[in-house]
Design an enzyme around this catalytic site. Structure first.
Site, PDB file in Angstrom:
ATOM      1  N   ASN A 586      -2.440   2.718  12.362  1.00  0.00           N
ATOM      2  CA  ASN A 586      -1.924   1.773  13.358  1.00  0.00           C
ATOM      3  C   ASN A 586      -1.087   2.496  14.397  1.00  0.00           C
ATOM      4  O   ASN A 586      -1.136   3.718  14.527  1.00  0.00           O
ATOM      5  CB  ASN A 586      -1.096   0.698  12.662  1.00  0.00           C
ATOM      6  CG  ASN A 586       0.161   1.274  12.027  1.00  0.00           C
ATOM      7  OD1 ASN A 586       0.115   2.333  11.405  1.00  0.00           O
ATOM      8  ND2 ASN A 586       1.287   0.607  12.196  1.00  0.00           N
ATOM      9  N   CYS A 588       2.034   3.191  14.413  1.00  0.00           N
ATOM     10  CA  CYS A 588       3.079   4.089  13.887  1.00  0.00           C
ATOM     11  C   CYS A 588       2.614   4.889  12.680  1.00  0.00           C
ATOM     12  O   CYS A 588       3.439   5.451  11.947  1.00  0.00           O
ATOM     13  CB  CYS A 588       4.325   3.289  13.530  1.00  0.00           C
ATOM     14  SG  CYS A 588       4.959   2.281  14.886  1.00  0.00           S
ATOM     15  N   GLU A 590       1.513   4.221   9.674  1.00  0.00           N
ATOM     16  CA  GLU A 590       1.821   3.902   8.275  1.00  0.00           C
ATOM     17  C   GLU A 590       0.843   2.913   7.640  1.00  0.00           C
ATOM     18  O   GLU A 590       0.875   2.703   6.429  1.00  0.00           O
ATOM     19  CB  GLU A 590       3.256   3.370   8.138  1.00  0.00           C
ATOM     20  CG  GLU A 590       3.463   1.900   8.454  1.00  0.00           C
ATOM     21  CD  GLU A 590       3.656   1.615   9.926  1.00  0.00           C
ATOM     22  OE1 GLU A 590       4.113   0.510  10.266  1.00  0.00           O
ATOM     23  OE2 GLU A 590       3.348   2.512  10.737  1.00  0.00           O
TER      24      GLU A 590
END
Length: 945
Positions: A586, A588, A590
């Site tokens: 995604n 970021c 994670e």
């Protein structure tokens, strides 16, 4: 100038007592003070006096001037030589003689402005001593306040009441150590003018307290309380249609009535869902705890004020505890006993033990409750599909979603277009459009739109993809506002290590590669290479794998992108691999969930505040279990309640029900345990704490399955086969062979939990993901996510403005040693928040309070590896490197791969001037040696093991 000098220049009695440490001269000479007492001679105090003199004249410039540090050191040496050259051993020096020599040294060195300020200071200080004596003798003078008027919100003018101002400041400072209400009163008083609005008077108090934070961090809490007073005036005036000033002590009576009115009025204005008015509002109002408002620091409350609180016509109508209760009500809206659950959720949020993600805080209880944080899409290789994906991006971004787009299927430049018999322009022009869409649709006006584009490393456009963030070249082929990430298969890393060639393909000719991973991918890839050699593939390019790897790392260092993420561990360890392939992470890095044309993966996030769960230096398991049990229920509740702006997202989320429980405050927990981040003890704590969190989260999801049923695609998942995250880590090791070395130790009763899941199922396809928590950690007043401390003193900038941020744990230790003073503040500013070059700081503290750029980044990878084995998704892992080099980057990212990490996030590096200032001149502490990895990753190499 005299007042400044009075505060900042000195070798006076109070300043001479601020330093507890003694140097070698202290045992030989002593100082006679004005009160006749003797104390050991300490030349450090002369250094402090001189530094304060320069601070008084040059202000903040002195804190950033190497010249001042050099001059002070030279002058101190001159003063000491002049004082001691005629004294016998065990001689005595008078305090006035020291000040005379300081004054003389300043004049001789040509620092006339500083010397003049010092002379004026001595004169003023003498007057002050006389005035203090007069007060003691009862000879006081009354000072009259000039006439000032203050304008209330209703337009009425009233006389300024200094006693009221003093009482407000006294209430704000009550119970807070090391702050001065008198100092804050005087600073505020200097800001007043005739005809000032009451709101401006309140803001003047806030700004005055805020200006003192870098000198004393406890003023952050004072500033928050004063901001709270301003907020109460704003919110209570709105719901009550009148101007009222309410003290904190009155809020226990005021809050319940205000809360009920607020919910009803906000609903009438269509700011909140009308369903909230059908709760038992009196029961909820009675559960509100007004004193929780006092727990905020200034950055946390200002962030809420600017970005989170419900507002109408730019007036904030939501107080902090009403905010938390509103969020809790939304999350409990479908519960059977919804008032009881709302209170339970409220207590968890208000205590800062757990915090939901920003979209949940923004939108819970509103008319558009888009609460999910992350959306993952895969873009098809046709024009309709590409622009449908861009439309989906816009709709998801509008309601505060962060986006990860897989662009690997889009054919490369020069590939044949059947419909027009022309040649494709490749993926880059469409990425430019995606970039501009993110800028145009900025998450509902609340924060910047954000998207990350992923591309697999065999795509023929990968070299152009690497250049997207460059500041040179054709701007039509640049995307400066978009994040980018490499989606790297294991086969590529193996060829880098083995220094072999790598082949780039256009995906329209090798469609299988997008859907394969591990050994199956390697076999298909090699088959396509043979076809290319046989002339059966039109578009391909052969390069050295090492050359592409070097360009990846070079662009990462130069532009911060693309990030390095690994396709195979994300897929081999994916719990729901029977449903599809993970094509990207995604925004970021994670979230690792599968996507396809019918499913946009969605994840709902929240983070446990690890610092709130340390009791007497150890993790409080009982409290952690209570927190996680409630938190997992809150996250699961998002799925039905959530507003979905595109149908593919709803389809995916309801089928698989993934959530991402993470952590924040990891560095705070280390401080509480007095453990250095760069140590085996910290790595072990990362392992054991994440194991416990993982165990409790999976257990909580299993309990929810007993109550609500398993997610619909449970059968066939790794869960249903008794394969837990620790088991999938072993699967990765089996698949990789020699190219992995990850600690797989465990301590908890996983066999029992494994059998329970096989019997009763699990509610969520995925349970764990560590997000960056950039904003919610500010709200809670703790360190972000799993991050090390950035600096011990710095100015943070975000959409709410600039904020002085200091390390309260360090400052508490410095206060214990009696060495927290203006000079220490100055030194921390000068050394960019580092304590390594400050001689007064003990080596034990230098090790514990080493900042992010003072750690060897390999420690971050080691700790991340220990966490990764327990996480069914991934973690946002930033890596810091003060002095980056090609060799260091090569070793670091190979280590990340070998240690089994799924993804990495930003590479943070320092500029050359910062490196020069922050490099320790002397650092005698003996930190743990950093873990090593050789450049060729030899399985027989001891360093690689």
């Amino acid at each position: 100038m005299l007042e400044t000098c009075n505060d900042q220049i000195a070798t006076s009695d109070s300043v001479m007592n601020t330093i507890a440490t003694e140097n070698r001269l202290g045992s030989q000479y002593s100082v006679i003070r004005r009160n006749g007492k003797r104390t050991p001679f300490d030349q450090n105090k002369i250094t402090i006096a001189l530094t304060k003199a320069f601070l008084a004249v040059e202000g903040g410039q002195a804190s950033a001037s190497r010249r001042v540090h050099q001059i002070v050191a030279k002058l101190c040496e001159q003063v000491v030589d002049a004082l001691l050259k005629r004294l016998p051993e065990n001689g005595v020096i008078h305090i006035e003689d020291i000040q005379d020599q300081v004054e003389l040294a300043l004049m001789r060195s040509g620092e006339h402005k500083v010397a003049r300020a010092y002379v004026l200071y001595r004169e003023e200080h003498e007057k002050q001593r006389l005035a203090e004596k007069a007060v003691q003798d009862g000879q006081t003078e009354q000072v009259e306040e000039p006439g000032l008027t203050i304008v209330n919100p209703d337009g009425a003018e009233v006389n300024f009441d200094p006693e009221s101002l003093s009482a407000t400041i006294e209430a704000a400072t009550a119970g807070i150590e090391d702050v001065s209400s008198e100092k804050l009163f005087e600073l505020t008083r200097e800001s007043l003018f005739d005809g000032m609005k009451l709101s401006d008077l309140n803001q003047a108090m806030v700004l005055s307290a805020r200006s003192l934070i870098d000198q004393e961090p406890n003023y952050s809490q004072v500033a928050a309380r004063l901001l709270l007073s301003n907020l109460r005036l704003e919110a209570l005036s709105f719901v009550n249609d009148s101007s009222t000033i309410v003290a904190q002590s009155e809020m226990a009576q005021v809050y319940p009535n205000y809360f009920i009115k607020y919910i009803k009025k906000a609903s009438e204005l269509k700011l909140l869902d009308e369903e909230l008015t059908r709760f038992d509002l009196e029961k909820l109002a009675a559960a509100i705890q007004p004193d929780r408002d006092l727990a905020f620091n200034y950055l946390g409350l200002q962030t809420l004020y600017d970005r989170y609180f419900i507002h109408s016509e730019n007036t904030r109508i939501e107080l902090p505890q009403a905010f938390f209760m509103r969020v809790a009500m939304g999350l409990a809206i479908n519960e059977i006993e919804r008032e009881a659950k709302a209170v339970e959720f409220y207590q968890l949020l208000a205590s800062f033990d757990f915090m939901s993600s920003t979209p949940t805080l923004f939108n819970s209880g509103t008319t558009r409750p888009q609460l999910s944080s992350c959306y993952l899409t895969t873009v098809p290789d046709n024009l309709y599909g590409i622009y449908d994906s861009l439309r989906d991006n816009a709709m998801l971004s509008k309601f505060a979603g962060g986006l990860g787009n897989d662009w690997t299927r889009v054919r490369g430049m020069g590939a044949w277009i059947k419909g027009t018999n022309g040649k494709s322009q490749g993926v880059v022009p469409f990425l430019k459009v995606a970039n501009d869409t993110a800028v145009a649709v900025n998450q509902g006006g609340k924060r910047k739109g954000a998207v990350c584009a992923y591309l697999e490393s065999w795509h023929i456009d990968v070299e152009d993809f690497l250049d997207l963030r460059k500041n040179t070249g054709d701007e039509r082929r640049r995307a400066h506002d978009m994040n980018t990430a490499n989606w790297i298969p294991d086969l590529f890393m193996q060829r880098v290590v083995e220094e072999k060639e790598w082949t780039l393909f256009s995906p329209d000719e090798v469609p299988e590669l997008h859907e394969l991973c591990g050994k199956a991918f390697a076999q298909a890839y090699e088959d396509y290479e043979r076809k290319a050699d046989a002339g059966e593939i039109r578009s391909f390019k052969r390069i050295k794998a090492v050359d592409l790897w070097r360009k990846m790392l070079g662009m990462l260092f130069e532009t911060g992108h693309p990030w390095v993420t690994f396709k195979d561990p994300c897929n081999i360890r994916y719990t729901n691999q029977h449903q599809g392939v993970v094509h990207s992470s995604n925004l970021c890095t994670e979230i690792t969930l599968h996507t396809n044309d019918d499913e946009i993966a969605v994840c709902n996030l929240g983070s446990v505040n690890l610092a709130q769960h340390i009791t007497q230096g150890e993790l409080d398991r009982a409290k952690l279990e209570r927190t996680i049990s409630t938190a997992m229920r809150m996250l699961d509740n998002v799925i039905e309640y959530n507003y979905y702006s595109v149908p593919q997202a709803r389809n995916s989320n309801l089928k698989h029900r993934p959530v991402g429980l993470g952590v924040m405050g990891f560095q705070d927990a280390l401080y509480q345990k007095e453990i250095a981040y760069a140590s085996d003890a910290a790595v072990e704590f990362a392992d054991r704490s994440m194991e416990l969190i993982s165990y409790l989260a999976i257990k909580a999801s299993c309990q929810l399955a007993k109550e609500r049923g398993s997610y619909s695609t449970f059968q066939g998942s790794l869960w249903s086969q008794g394969i837990l995250p620790i088991d999938s880590a072993a699967n990765l090791a089996s698949e990789r062979g020699n190219y992995i070395n990850q600690d797989l130790s465990q301590t908890l009763a996983w066999d029992e939990l494994r059998e329970e899941i096989k019997s009763h199922g699990i509610r969520n396809s995925n349970c764990l993901a560590i997000a960056p928590t950039a904003t919610i950690s500010n709200i809670c007043g703790v360190s972000q996510s799993i991050e090390p401390t950035y600096q011990n003193l710095y100015v943070k900038s975000n959409l709410s403005g600039e904020f002085s941020v200091s390390n309260p744990y360090l400052i508490k230790q410095l206060k214990k040693l009696n060495i927290w003073d203006e000079v220490m503040v100055n030194d921390l500013k000068y050394f960019d928040g580092s304590v390594q070059s400050i001689d007064r700081v003990p080596d034990t503290l230098k090790a514990i309070y080493a900042t992010a750029f003072e750690l060897d980044a390999r420690w971050l990878v080691e700790a991340g590896s220990r966490r990764q084995k327990w996480i069914d998704q991934a973690q946002s892992l930033n890596l810091y490197m003060a002095e980056a080099s090609g060799k260091k980057l090569d070793q670091l990212y190979k280590l990340a791969w070998v240690r089994g990490l799924k993804t990495t996030y930003y590479l943070r590096s320092l500029g050359a001037t910062q490196v020069e200032k922050s490099t320790p001149e002397k650092y005698d502490a003996k930190p743990e040696p950093a873990p090593q990895v050789c450049s060729i990753l030899d399985p027989d190499c001891e360093a690689c093991q």
